[in-house]
Scaffold this active site. Structure first.
Site, PDB file in Angstrom:
ATOM      1  CG  ASP A  92      -1.937   1.202   1.087  1.00 40.94           C
ATOM      2  OD1 ASP A  92      -2.603   1.318   0.044  1.00 40.94           O
ATOM      3  OD2 ASP A  92      -1.993   2.031   2.022  1.00 40.94           O
ATOM      4  NE  ARG A 112      -5.532   3.950  -5.482  1.00 30.92           N
ATOM      5  CZ  ARG A 112      -6.085   4.102  -4.257  1.00 30.92           C
ATOM      6  NH1 ARG A 112      -5.445   3.725  -3.166  1.00 30.92           N
ATOM      7  NH2 ARG A 112      -7.277   4.621  -4.134  1.00 30.92           N
TER       8      ARG A 112
HETATM    9  N1  URA Z   1      -7.688   6.126   2.369  1.00 35.00           N
HETATM   10  C1  URA Z   1      -6.810   5.136   2.056  1.00 35.00           C
HETATM   11  O1  URA Z   1      -6.092   4.650   2.912  1.00 35.00           O
HETATM   12  N2  URA Z   1      -6.769   4.709   0.788  1.00 35.00           N
HETATM   13  C2  URA Z   1      -7.561   5.193  -0.180  1.00 35.00           C
HETATM   14  O2  URA Z   1      -7.475   4.736  -1.310  1.00 35.00           O
HETATM   15  C3  URA Z   1      -8.472   6.228   0.146  1.00 35.00           C
HETATM   16  C4  URA Z   1      -8.519   6.671   1.443  1.00 35.00           C
END
Ligand code: URA
Length: 463
Positions: free
Chosen positions: A174, A181
């Site tokens: 992530d 992203r």
């Molecule tokens: N919060 C997150 O951690 N990820 C997202 O994609 C959107 C909000």
């Protein structure tokens, strides 16, 4: 159009280019293929341009329920996981899908911890037009967000709450995909949002989770139906992974509370943690109490969410939530000395008051544009890894439905330099509509999704 090559045996070698082409052409990836991409993202073995191409293909083509679940679990498993069982408390957290002025974490986490639940919170930085919990916390000099798992556990054992970032060992996939992203226009995808949020929450080993799913002009998924789908998707995915989860649909049709930036948001929360009830922060206080009420209820410390809310409110009134927040900041290296005079610490490079340009009702706020206005003050970043200005941001003096007179202060902009004032001012003027008639009021909290409701919603949506 060519069809991507699909390996026909389970142990055939995988190639990133095949998986990009497969998604680009609208096909569904299986769990092994998704795990290959995720482990490549975490290990740095897949180049960023290929990950970006796959993200864009996923954004454009969408992801199936099976793909979303596989992505969520693969991202959860991309690094170490936290085991809260040694804390001897129920572990509960809250996560928002992102908004402007969305600072409830600094209130709900200490309120819930003060009521006896553990809150191991793994958060993110600014994403798109929305602010980031970590950037706001780092406006406190010395506050460290990148803790080791052992440090995370020590802070949790000492304070009942710790707010940290993803790291190269904690949800590393992530960490990479989130930043990517942000730079590639691939944030607003239900599947990618679900996997990003739940990978962090599931890696924290939570017993229960409260999701704040935003809808309205400042949400990533602004249409109510899309936000409902996201809420149902996240509840059912988290429940299937063993975490009791509830999602509340909440309004992001205007900034939450009065401040949007970094330190100015912490300042607004400190006021509420001191038991004050300023009218301009009433929506923030209300939503935080509702979310904390659910956390306390799911954490087994109250017999209902309403009772949980009462317990949460008492922690604001008796100062116990403030004590927990201060203790956490100190335990993570932050200088809590600045809390004694928060205003004195606020030293923006430049500031300007924007007055109402007409008389009338504030009929509409394009909150995404307001979020970009905040980012352009210097409070957000243009490129990954850039520092943000702790002191920049916008304080709003008027809200939707308010009647304003021409010349009355509407907002104060705090920017890094004088030159950075013009763009946010122009964005703000375009984003706010003043009209003769007031708008229809929008409830702060809408539909609530439990597991049963989420599953029924998804069944209907699939049909
Ligand atoms: N919060 C997150 O951690 N990820 C997202 O994609 C959107 C909000």
């Amino acid at each position: 159009m060519s069809t991507a090559h699909t390996p026909d045996t389970q142990d055939a070698p995988l190639h990133t280019i095949d998986l990009i082409r497969k998604k680009r052409d609208g096909h569904t990836l299986d769990a092994r293929e998704i795990a290959f991409l995720v482990s490549g993202a975490a290990a740095g073995s897949i180049p960023l341009e290929q990950l970006s191409a796959w993200l864009m293909a996923a954004w454009l083509r969408g992801l199936s329920l099976e793909e979303i679940r596989a992505l969520t679990l693969a991202m959860r498993d991309s690094g170490d996981k936290f085991d809260p069982s040694r804390l001897g408390k129920t572990a509960v957290d809250k996560h928002s899908t992102g908004g402007v002025g969305d600072k409830t974490s600094f209130l709900v986490a200490p309120m819930a911890a003060a009521c006896g639940v553990a809150v191991p919170m793994i958060s993110g930085r600014a994403l798109g037009h929305t602010g980031g919990t970590l950037d706001k916390l780092e406006s406190i000099p010395g506050y460290r967000t990148a803790l080791s798992l052992a440090e995370f556990e020590t802070v949790l054992a000492h304070c009942g709450v710790s707010i940290v970032s993803q790291t190269p060992s904690l949800v590393p996939a992530d960490r990479v995909l989130y930043a990517l992203r942000d730079r590639t226009g691939t944030v607003e995808s239900p599947g990618l949002i679900c996997a990003s949020i739940l990978s962090k929450k599931l890696a924290a080993g939570l017993d229960a989770l409260v999701l704040d799913v935003k809808t309205g002009s400042g949400a990533f998924l602004s249409k109510r139906e899309d936000a409902e789908y996201l809420a149902a998707l996240m509840v059912s995915t988290a429940e299937a992974a063993g975490t009791r989860t509830v999602a509340l649909l909440t309004d992001m049709g205007q900034p939450l509370g009065r401040a949007a930036g970094n330190w100015i948001e912490i300042m607004e929360c400190l006021e509420l943690l001191h038991g004050k009830t300023p009218a301009e922060s009433e929506d923030l206080r209300e939503l935080s109490l509702t979310l904390a009420g659910w956390m306390i209820f799911l954490g087994g410390k109250a017999e209902s969410e309403t009772k949980g809310r009462q317990l949460a409110e008492a922690t604001l009134e008796d100062g116990s939530a403030l004590a927990v927040f201060t203790k956490m900041v100190e335990a993570q290296g932050g200088d809590s000395g600045i809390f004694s005079d928060p205003q004195a610490f606020h030293k923006p490079g430049a500031s300007k008051v924007v007055n109402a340009w007409e008389t009338g009702f504030i009929a509409e706020m394009d909150t995404t544009e307001l979020g970009w206005a905040v980012q352009r003050t210097g409070a957000g970043r243009e490129k990954a890894g850039e520092p943000v200005d702790a002191h920049a941001g916008i304080v709003f003096h008027a809200r939707c439905e308010d009647f304003v007179k021409k010349g009355q202060p509407m907002a104060t902009i705090f920017a890094t330099t004088e030159a950075q004032l013009a763009e946010p001012i122009s964005l703000l003027r375009k984003a706010i509509t003043i009209a003769e008639e007031p708008p229809q009021p929008v409830p702060l909290v809408g539909r609530i999704f439990t597991r049963e409701k989420a599953e029924a919603f998804l069944r209907d949506a699939v049909r």
